[in-house]
Design an enzyme around this catalytic site. Structure first.
Site, mmCIF file in Angstrom:
data_model
loop_
_atom_site.group_PDB
_atom_site.id
_atom_site.type_symbol
_atom_site.label_atom_id
_atom_site.label_comp_id
_atom_site.label_asym_id
_atom_site.label_seq_id
_atom_site.Cartn_x
_atom_site.Cartn_y
_atom_site.Cartn_z
ATOM 1 N N GLU A 64 -12.571 -0.114 1.736
ATOM 2 C CA GLU A 64 -13.696 -1.040 1.722
ATOM 3 C C GLU A 64 -13.839 -1.579 3.148
ATOM 4 O OE1 GLU A 64 -13.305 -4.508 -0.752
ATOM 5 O OE2 GLU A 64 -15.268 -5.239 -0.118
ATOM 6 N N ARG A 289 2.136 1.129 -3.580
ATOM 7 C CA ARG A 289 1.656 0.781 -2.251
ATOM 8 C C ARG A 289 2.835 0.504 -1.330
ATOM 9 N NH1 ARG A 289 -1.971 -3.330 -1.071
ATOM 10 N NH2 ARG A 289 -3.323 -2.479 -2.643
ATOM 11 N N LYS A 299 -5.804 -7.540 3.627
ATOM 12 C CA LYS A 299 -6.872 -7.638 4.626
ATOM 13 C C LYS A 299 -7.459 -9.041 4.661
ATOM 14 C CE LYS A 299 -9.046 -3.927 3.160
ATOM 15 N NZ LYS A 299 -10.183 -3.014 2.925
HETATM 16 P P1 ATP Z 1 -5.948 -4.965 0.924
HETATM 17 O O1 ATP Z 1 -5.309 -5.442 -0.335
HETATM 18 O O2 ATP Z 1 -5.069 -4.937 2.106
HETATM 19 O O3 ATP Z 1 -7.268 -5.621 1.196
HETATM 20 P P2 ATP Z 1 -7.258 -2.853 -0.343
HETATM 21 O O4 ATP Z 1 -6.533 -2.062 -1.349
HETATM 22 O O5 ATP Z 1 -8.226 -3.863 -0.799
HETATM 23 O O6 ATP Z 1 -6.232 -3.426 0.667
HETATM 24 P P3 ATP Z 1 -9.065 -0.832 0.430
HETATM 25 O O7 ATP Z 1 -9.892 -0.776 1.649
HETATM 26 O O8 ATP Z 1 -9.759 -1.004 -0.840
HETATM 27 O O9 ATP Z 1 -8.000 -1.934 0.670
HETATM 28 O O10 ATP Z 1 -8.067 0.404 0.374
HETATM 29 C C1 ATP Z 1 -8.363 1.707 0.763
HETATM 30 C C2 ATP Z 1 -7.293 2.617 0.231
HETATM 31 O O11 ATP Z 1 -6.040 2.271 0.823
HETATM 32 C C3 ATP Z 1 -7.126 2.437 -1.261
HETATM 33 O O12 ATP Z 1 -6.992 3.705 -1.855
HETATM 34 C C4 ATP Z 1 -5.881 1.624 -1.400
HETATM 35 O O13 ATP Z 1 -5.232 1.874 -2.589
HETATM 36 C C5 ATP Z 1 -5.078 2.065 -0.179
HETATM 37 N N1 ATP Z 1 -4.141 1.027 0.234
HETATM 38 C C6 ATP Z 1 -4.414 -0.245 0.545
HETATM 39 N N2 ATP Z 1 -3.287 -0.930 0.825
HETATM 40 C C7 ATP Z 1 -2.267 -0.051 0.703
HETATM 41 C C8 ATP Z 1 -0.845 -0.135 0.854
HETATM 42 N N3 ATP Z 1 -0.247 -1.274 1.203
HETATM 43 N N4 ATP Z 1 -0.124 0.983 0.647
HETATM 44 C C9 ATP Z 1 -0.715 2.131 0.299
HETATM 45 N N5 ATP Z 1 -2.034 2.282 0.137
HETATM 46 C C10 ATP Z 1 -2.812 1.213 0.327
HETATM 47 MG MG MG Z 2 -9.888 -4.819 -0.860
#
Ligand code: ATP
Ligand code: MG
Length: 591
Positions: A64, A289, A299
């Site tokens: 995102e 994760r 983020k």
């Molecule tokens: P955050 O919680 O840091 O905002 P998010 O999951 O909301 O992260 P996205 O931009 O939606 O962030 O994630 C993009 C991809 O990266 C998704 O497939 C998500 O599952 C993966 N991802 C995000 N954080 C991690 C992590 N700590 N380890 C592995 N994969 C991750």
């Molecule tokens: Mg997110």
């Protein structure tokens, strides 16, 4: 994860594969390494054997664009792009941009650059969920017409309240049984902008008694009069993330839709959407994760650190963002090796940041040129070395890489050494410089301390030594030994530079573990995470060093040139010290 909303349509019946012609036929035999190395690879190899996806492997990385990517995302990037590479498949880059209020072009640009930096490409397979808004709208209409979705007038809070809890069944919305006709009309009026934000939603009609809260008539669309970074003002209703993500995978003909564990209980909902709409149905696979000690990975919170100026920006070298670690001096090779070593599992855990640093040191050790630099200078005068003269001593550039050759470093009457490398009253086993004690200057001569000069506060400001000309290159012809070797620079030739030393951004392994009521993770921020040291002195071979270059300052660690450097002032970041705590942990465990 992301909340989504937004839409716009482009009636593309989503059934055509978006992948181009396959250059290499995927098969388990194409795997570069023999055999699967985790449960996802096992599953893919099974699918390739049974021909489940006609031999295709199509993954995607779906960020995102609401912030900069962090090291956790690197795990997902290496996994998704890595699987496509290993099995001759394809990986799309898809921006899951359903939330108009949080997304920005700046983040899109940063994400592209980060994925490329890690060494992956996506050709023309760059997609935006917002490009599917029209299709999603059509699918919403399809659900309404099938009696599977309804317009609900409950407020957000009421929706939450009616949903119930894990132990309490939900209560049906009083609007649940509106006629299809009324629903179609209301939804169209929502789209036309007739209602204020939050006044109505479109909800799926599934099961308010489901043990899975995600199945209790989830919201599909919300009203939001907001400008979207791509669709502009075309829409004032936006699809929720859950109504977008799975269908985007479907549109892109993803075979293996890989996501983190918290989406496990969203899977039945994504399945329901695909099956109810009768569209292509990818297989979702969840993995754990990445969590790292001393590191905050959300983020949203990283954005707070930037906004509250707790750090100097998204690319502050203390940040766990890809841009931060990159500026700090991490290499893509080190990050990829780290991701390979942590592997992929189904169980949440916390990885020791020492492992990441270990992978970094291994890589920097191979590639870094060795140089000498003094962080906290103490002046040394070699009394028996003639003033105005200079000796050019040969030094090895990289003992790990003979092809890196040698260079010369100037030696003269006045030098700088590290303050720490001199003690007026040395403790036992202190083998560095002290009154009457002899040490080796790296690549240079043996010197012996004869006297010191102090300022009016009693601080030693200058050390007087003599050198033994016969020890040039570091050995005494009479075979006498010295126990200590210290680094140094010639005062006259040295370049004054600024050095930034870093420590963990958080003082606790778990930044969420707070010490008292009313405190949050901010209370664990390390006030000493950045130390700026200036002037430091480095050998003249570093003149003109370009940003990004990696060096080992002997005995001090790995450093790189920061982009803040100017023509008149070099700025170095200490990427990592030389002390490898991970190697120690490994040794202990294998002993
Ligand atoms: P955050 O919680 O840091 O905002 P998010 O999951 O909301 O992260 P996205 O931009 O939606 O962030 O994630 C993009 C991809 O990266 C998704 O497939 C998500 O599952 C993966 N991802 C995000 N954080 C991690 C992590 N700590 N380890 C592995 N994969 C991750
Ligand atoms: Mg997110």
């Amino acid at each position: 994860m992301s909340q989504s909303q937004s839409s716009r349509s482009q009636p593309d019946p989503s059934d055509k594969p978006v992948t181009g012609p396959e250059t290499q036929k995927p098969s388990p035999d194409n795997a570069q390494n023999s055999g699967p190395s985790n449960f996802i690879e096992e599953l893919i190899e099974d699918d390739l054997r049974t021909g489940k996806w006609d031999g295709r492997v199509q993954t995607r990385f779906p960020p995102e664009p609401n912030g900069y990517l962090h090291i956790g995302h690197a795990k997902s990037i290496c996994l998704n792009f890595g699987l496509a590479e290993k099995y001759g498949g394809k990986c799309n880059l898809r921006f899951d941009d359903t939330n108009p209020t949080k997304e920005e072009q700046e983040y899109v640009d940063a994400i592209r650059s980060d994925v490329r930096w890690l060494g992956f490409g996506w050709d023309d397979r760059e997609f935006f969920a917002s490009d599917y808004f029209d299709q999603l709208y059509q699918w919403a209409l399809q659900l309404i017409r099938g009696g599977m979705a309804y317009v609900c007038d409950l407020s957000n809070d009421q929706v939450r309240e009616y949903r119930g809890t894990l132990t309490k069944p939900g209560v049906e919305s009083p609007y649940r049984n509106r006629s299809i006709e009324e629903n179609l009309q209301l939804f169209e009026r929502m789209r036309a902008g007739e209602f204020p934000d939050g006044s109505r939603t479109l909800r799926a009609k599934i099961d308010m008694a489901s043990p899975n809260l995600n199945m209790r008539d989830p919201v599909l669309y919300r009203i939001l009069h907001a400008h979207h970074h791509r669709s502009g003002d075309k829409w004032c209703i936006y699809p929720m993330y859950d109504f977008t993500h799975g269908q985007s995978d479907s549109i892109e003909r993803i075979t293996h839709s890989i996501c983190t564990l918290e989406f496990e209980n969203h899977r039945p909902l994504y399945d329901w959407f695909c099956d109810t709409l009768g569209i292509y149905h990818p297989q979702q696979i969840e993995f754990a994760r990445l969590n790292l000690t001393y590191t905050m990975m959300s983020k949203r919170r990283l954005l707070e650190l930037v906004r509250e100026k707790k750090v100097r920006g998204w690319d502050d070298p203390r940040m766990p963002t890809i841009q931060g670690i990159r500026r700090r001096g991490y290499t893509p090779e080190a990050v990829r090796e780290f991701c390979r070593r942590i592997g992929v599992t189904k169980f949440d855990g916390v990885t020791d940041i020492a492992l990441l640093e270990h992978c970094l040191r291994e890589d920097l050790n191979r590639r870094s040129l060795r140089v000498m630099g003094v962080l906290r200078p103490l002046r040394v005068v070699i009394d028996n070395y003639p003033a105005g003269e200079c000796d050019h001593l040969e030094a090895v550039n990289n003992p790990e890489d003979p092809s890196a050759g040698t260079r010369t470093v100037p030696f003269s009457r006045e030098l700088y050494i590290e303050q720490d490398d001199f003690r007026e009253d040395p403790p036992k086993k202190y083998y560095r410089l002290a009154p009457g004690q002899e040490v080796r200057l790296r690549y240079g001569y043996f010197i012996t301390c004869r006297s010191v000069v102090k300022d009016d506060k009693g601080q030693v400001v200058e050390v007087h030594c003599t050198y033994d000309p016969a020890t040039r290159g570091g050995n005494a012809p009479d075979g006498r030994k010295v126990k200590g070797t210290i680094h140094w620079v010639s005062a006259e030739h040295a370049l004054p530079v600024e050095v930034r030393l870093y420590d963990h951004l958080f003082m606790k392994e778990d930044p969420d573990e707070v010490d008292g009521a009313g405190l949050d993770w901010r209370s664990n921020l390390n006030p000493n995470s950045l130390e700026v040291v200036s002037p430091c002195y480095v050998e003249p071979s570093l003149a003109g060093a370009a940003p990004g270059g990696h060096y080992q300052f002997e005995r001090l660690g790995y450093f790189n040139v920061d982009k803040d450097s100017t023509a008149s002032q070099l700025v170095f970041n200490r990427t990592v010290t030389l002390k490898d705590t991970w190697a120690k942990i490994e040794k202990r465990e294998t002993a």
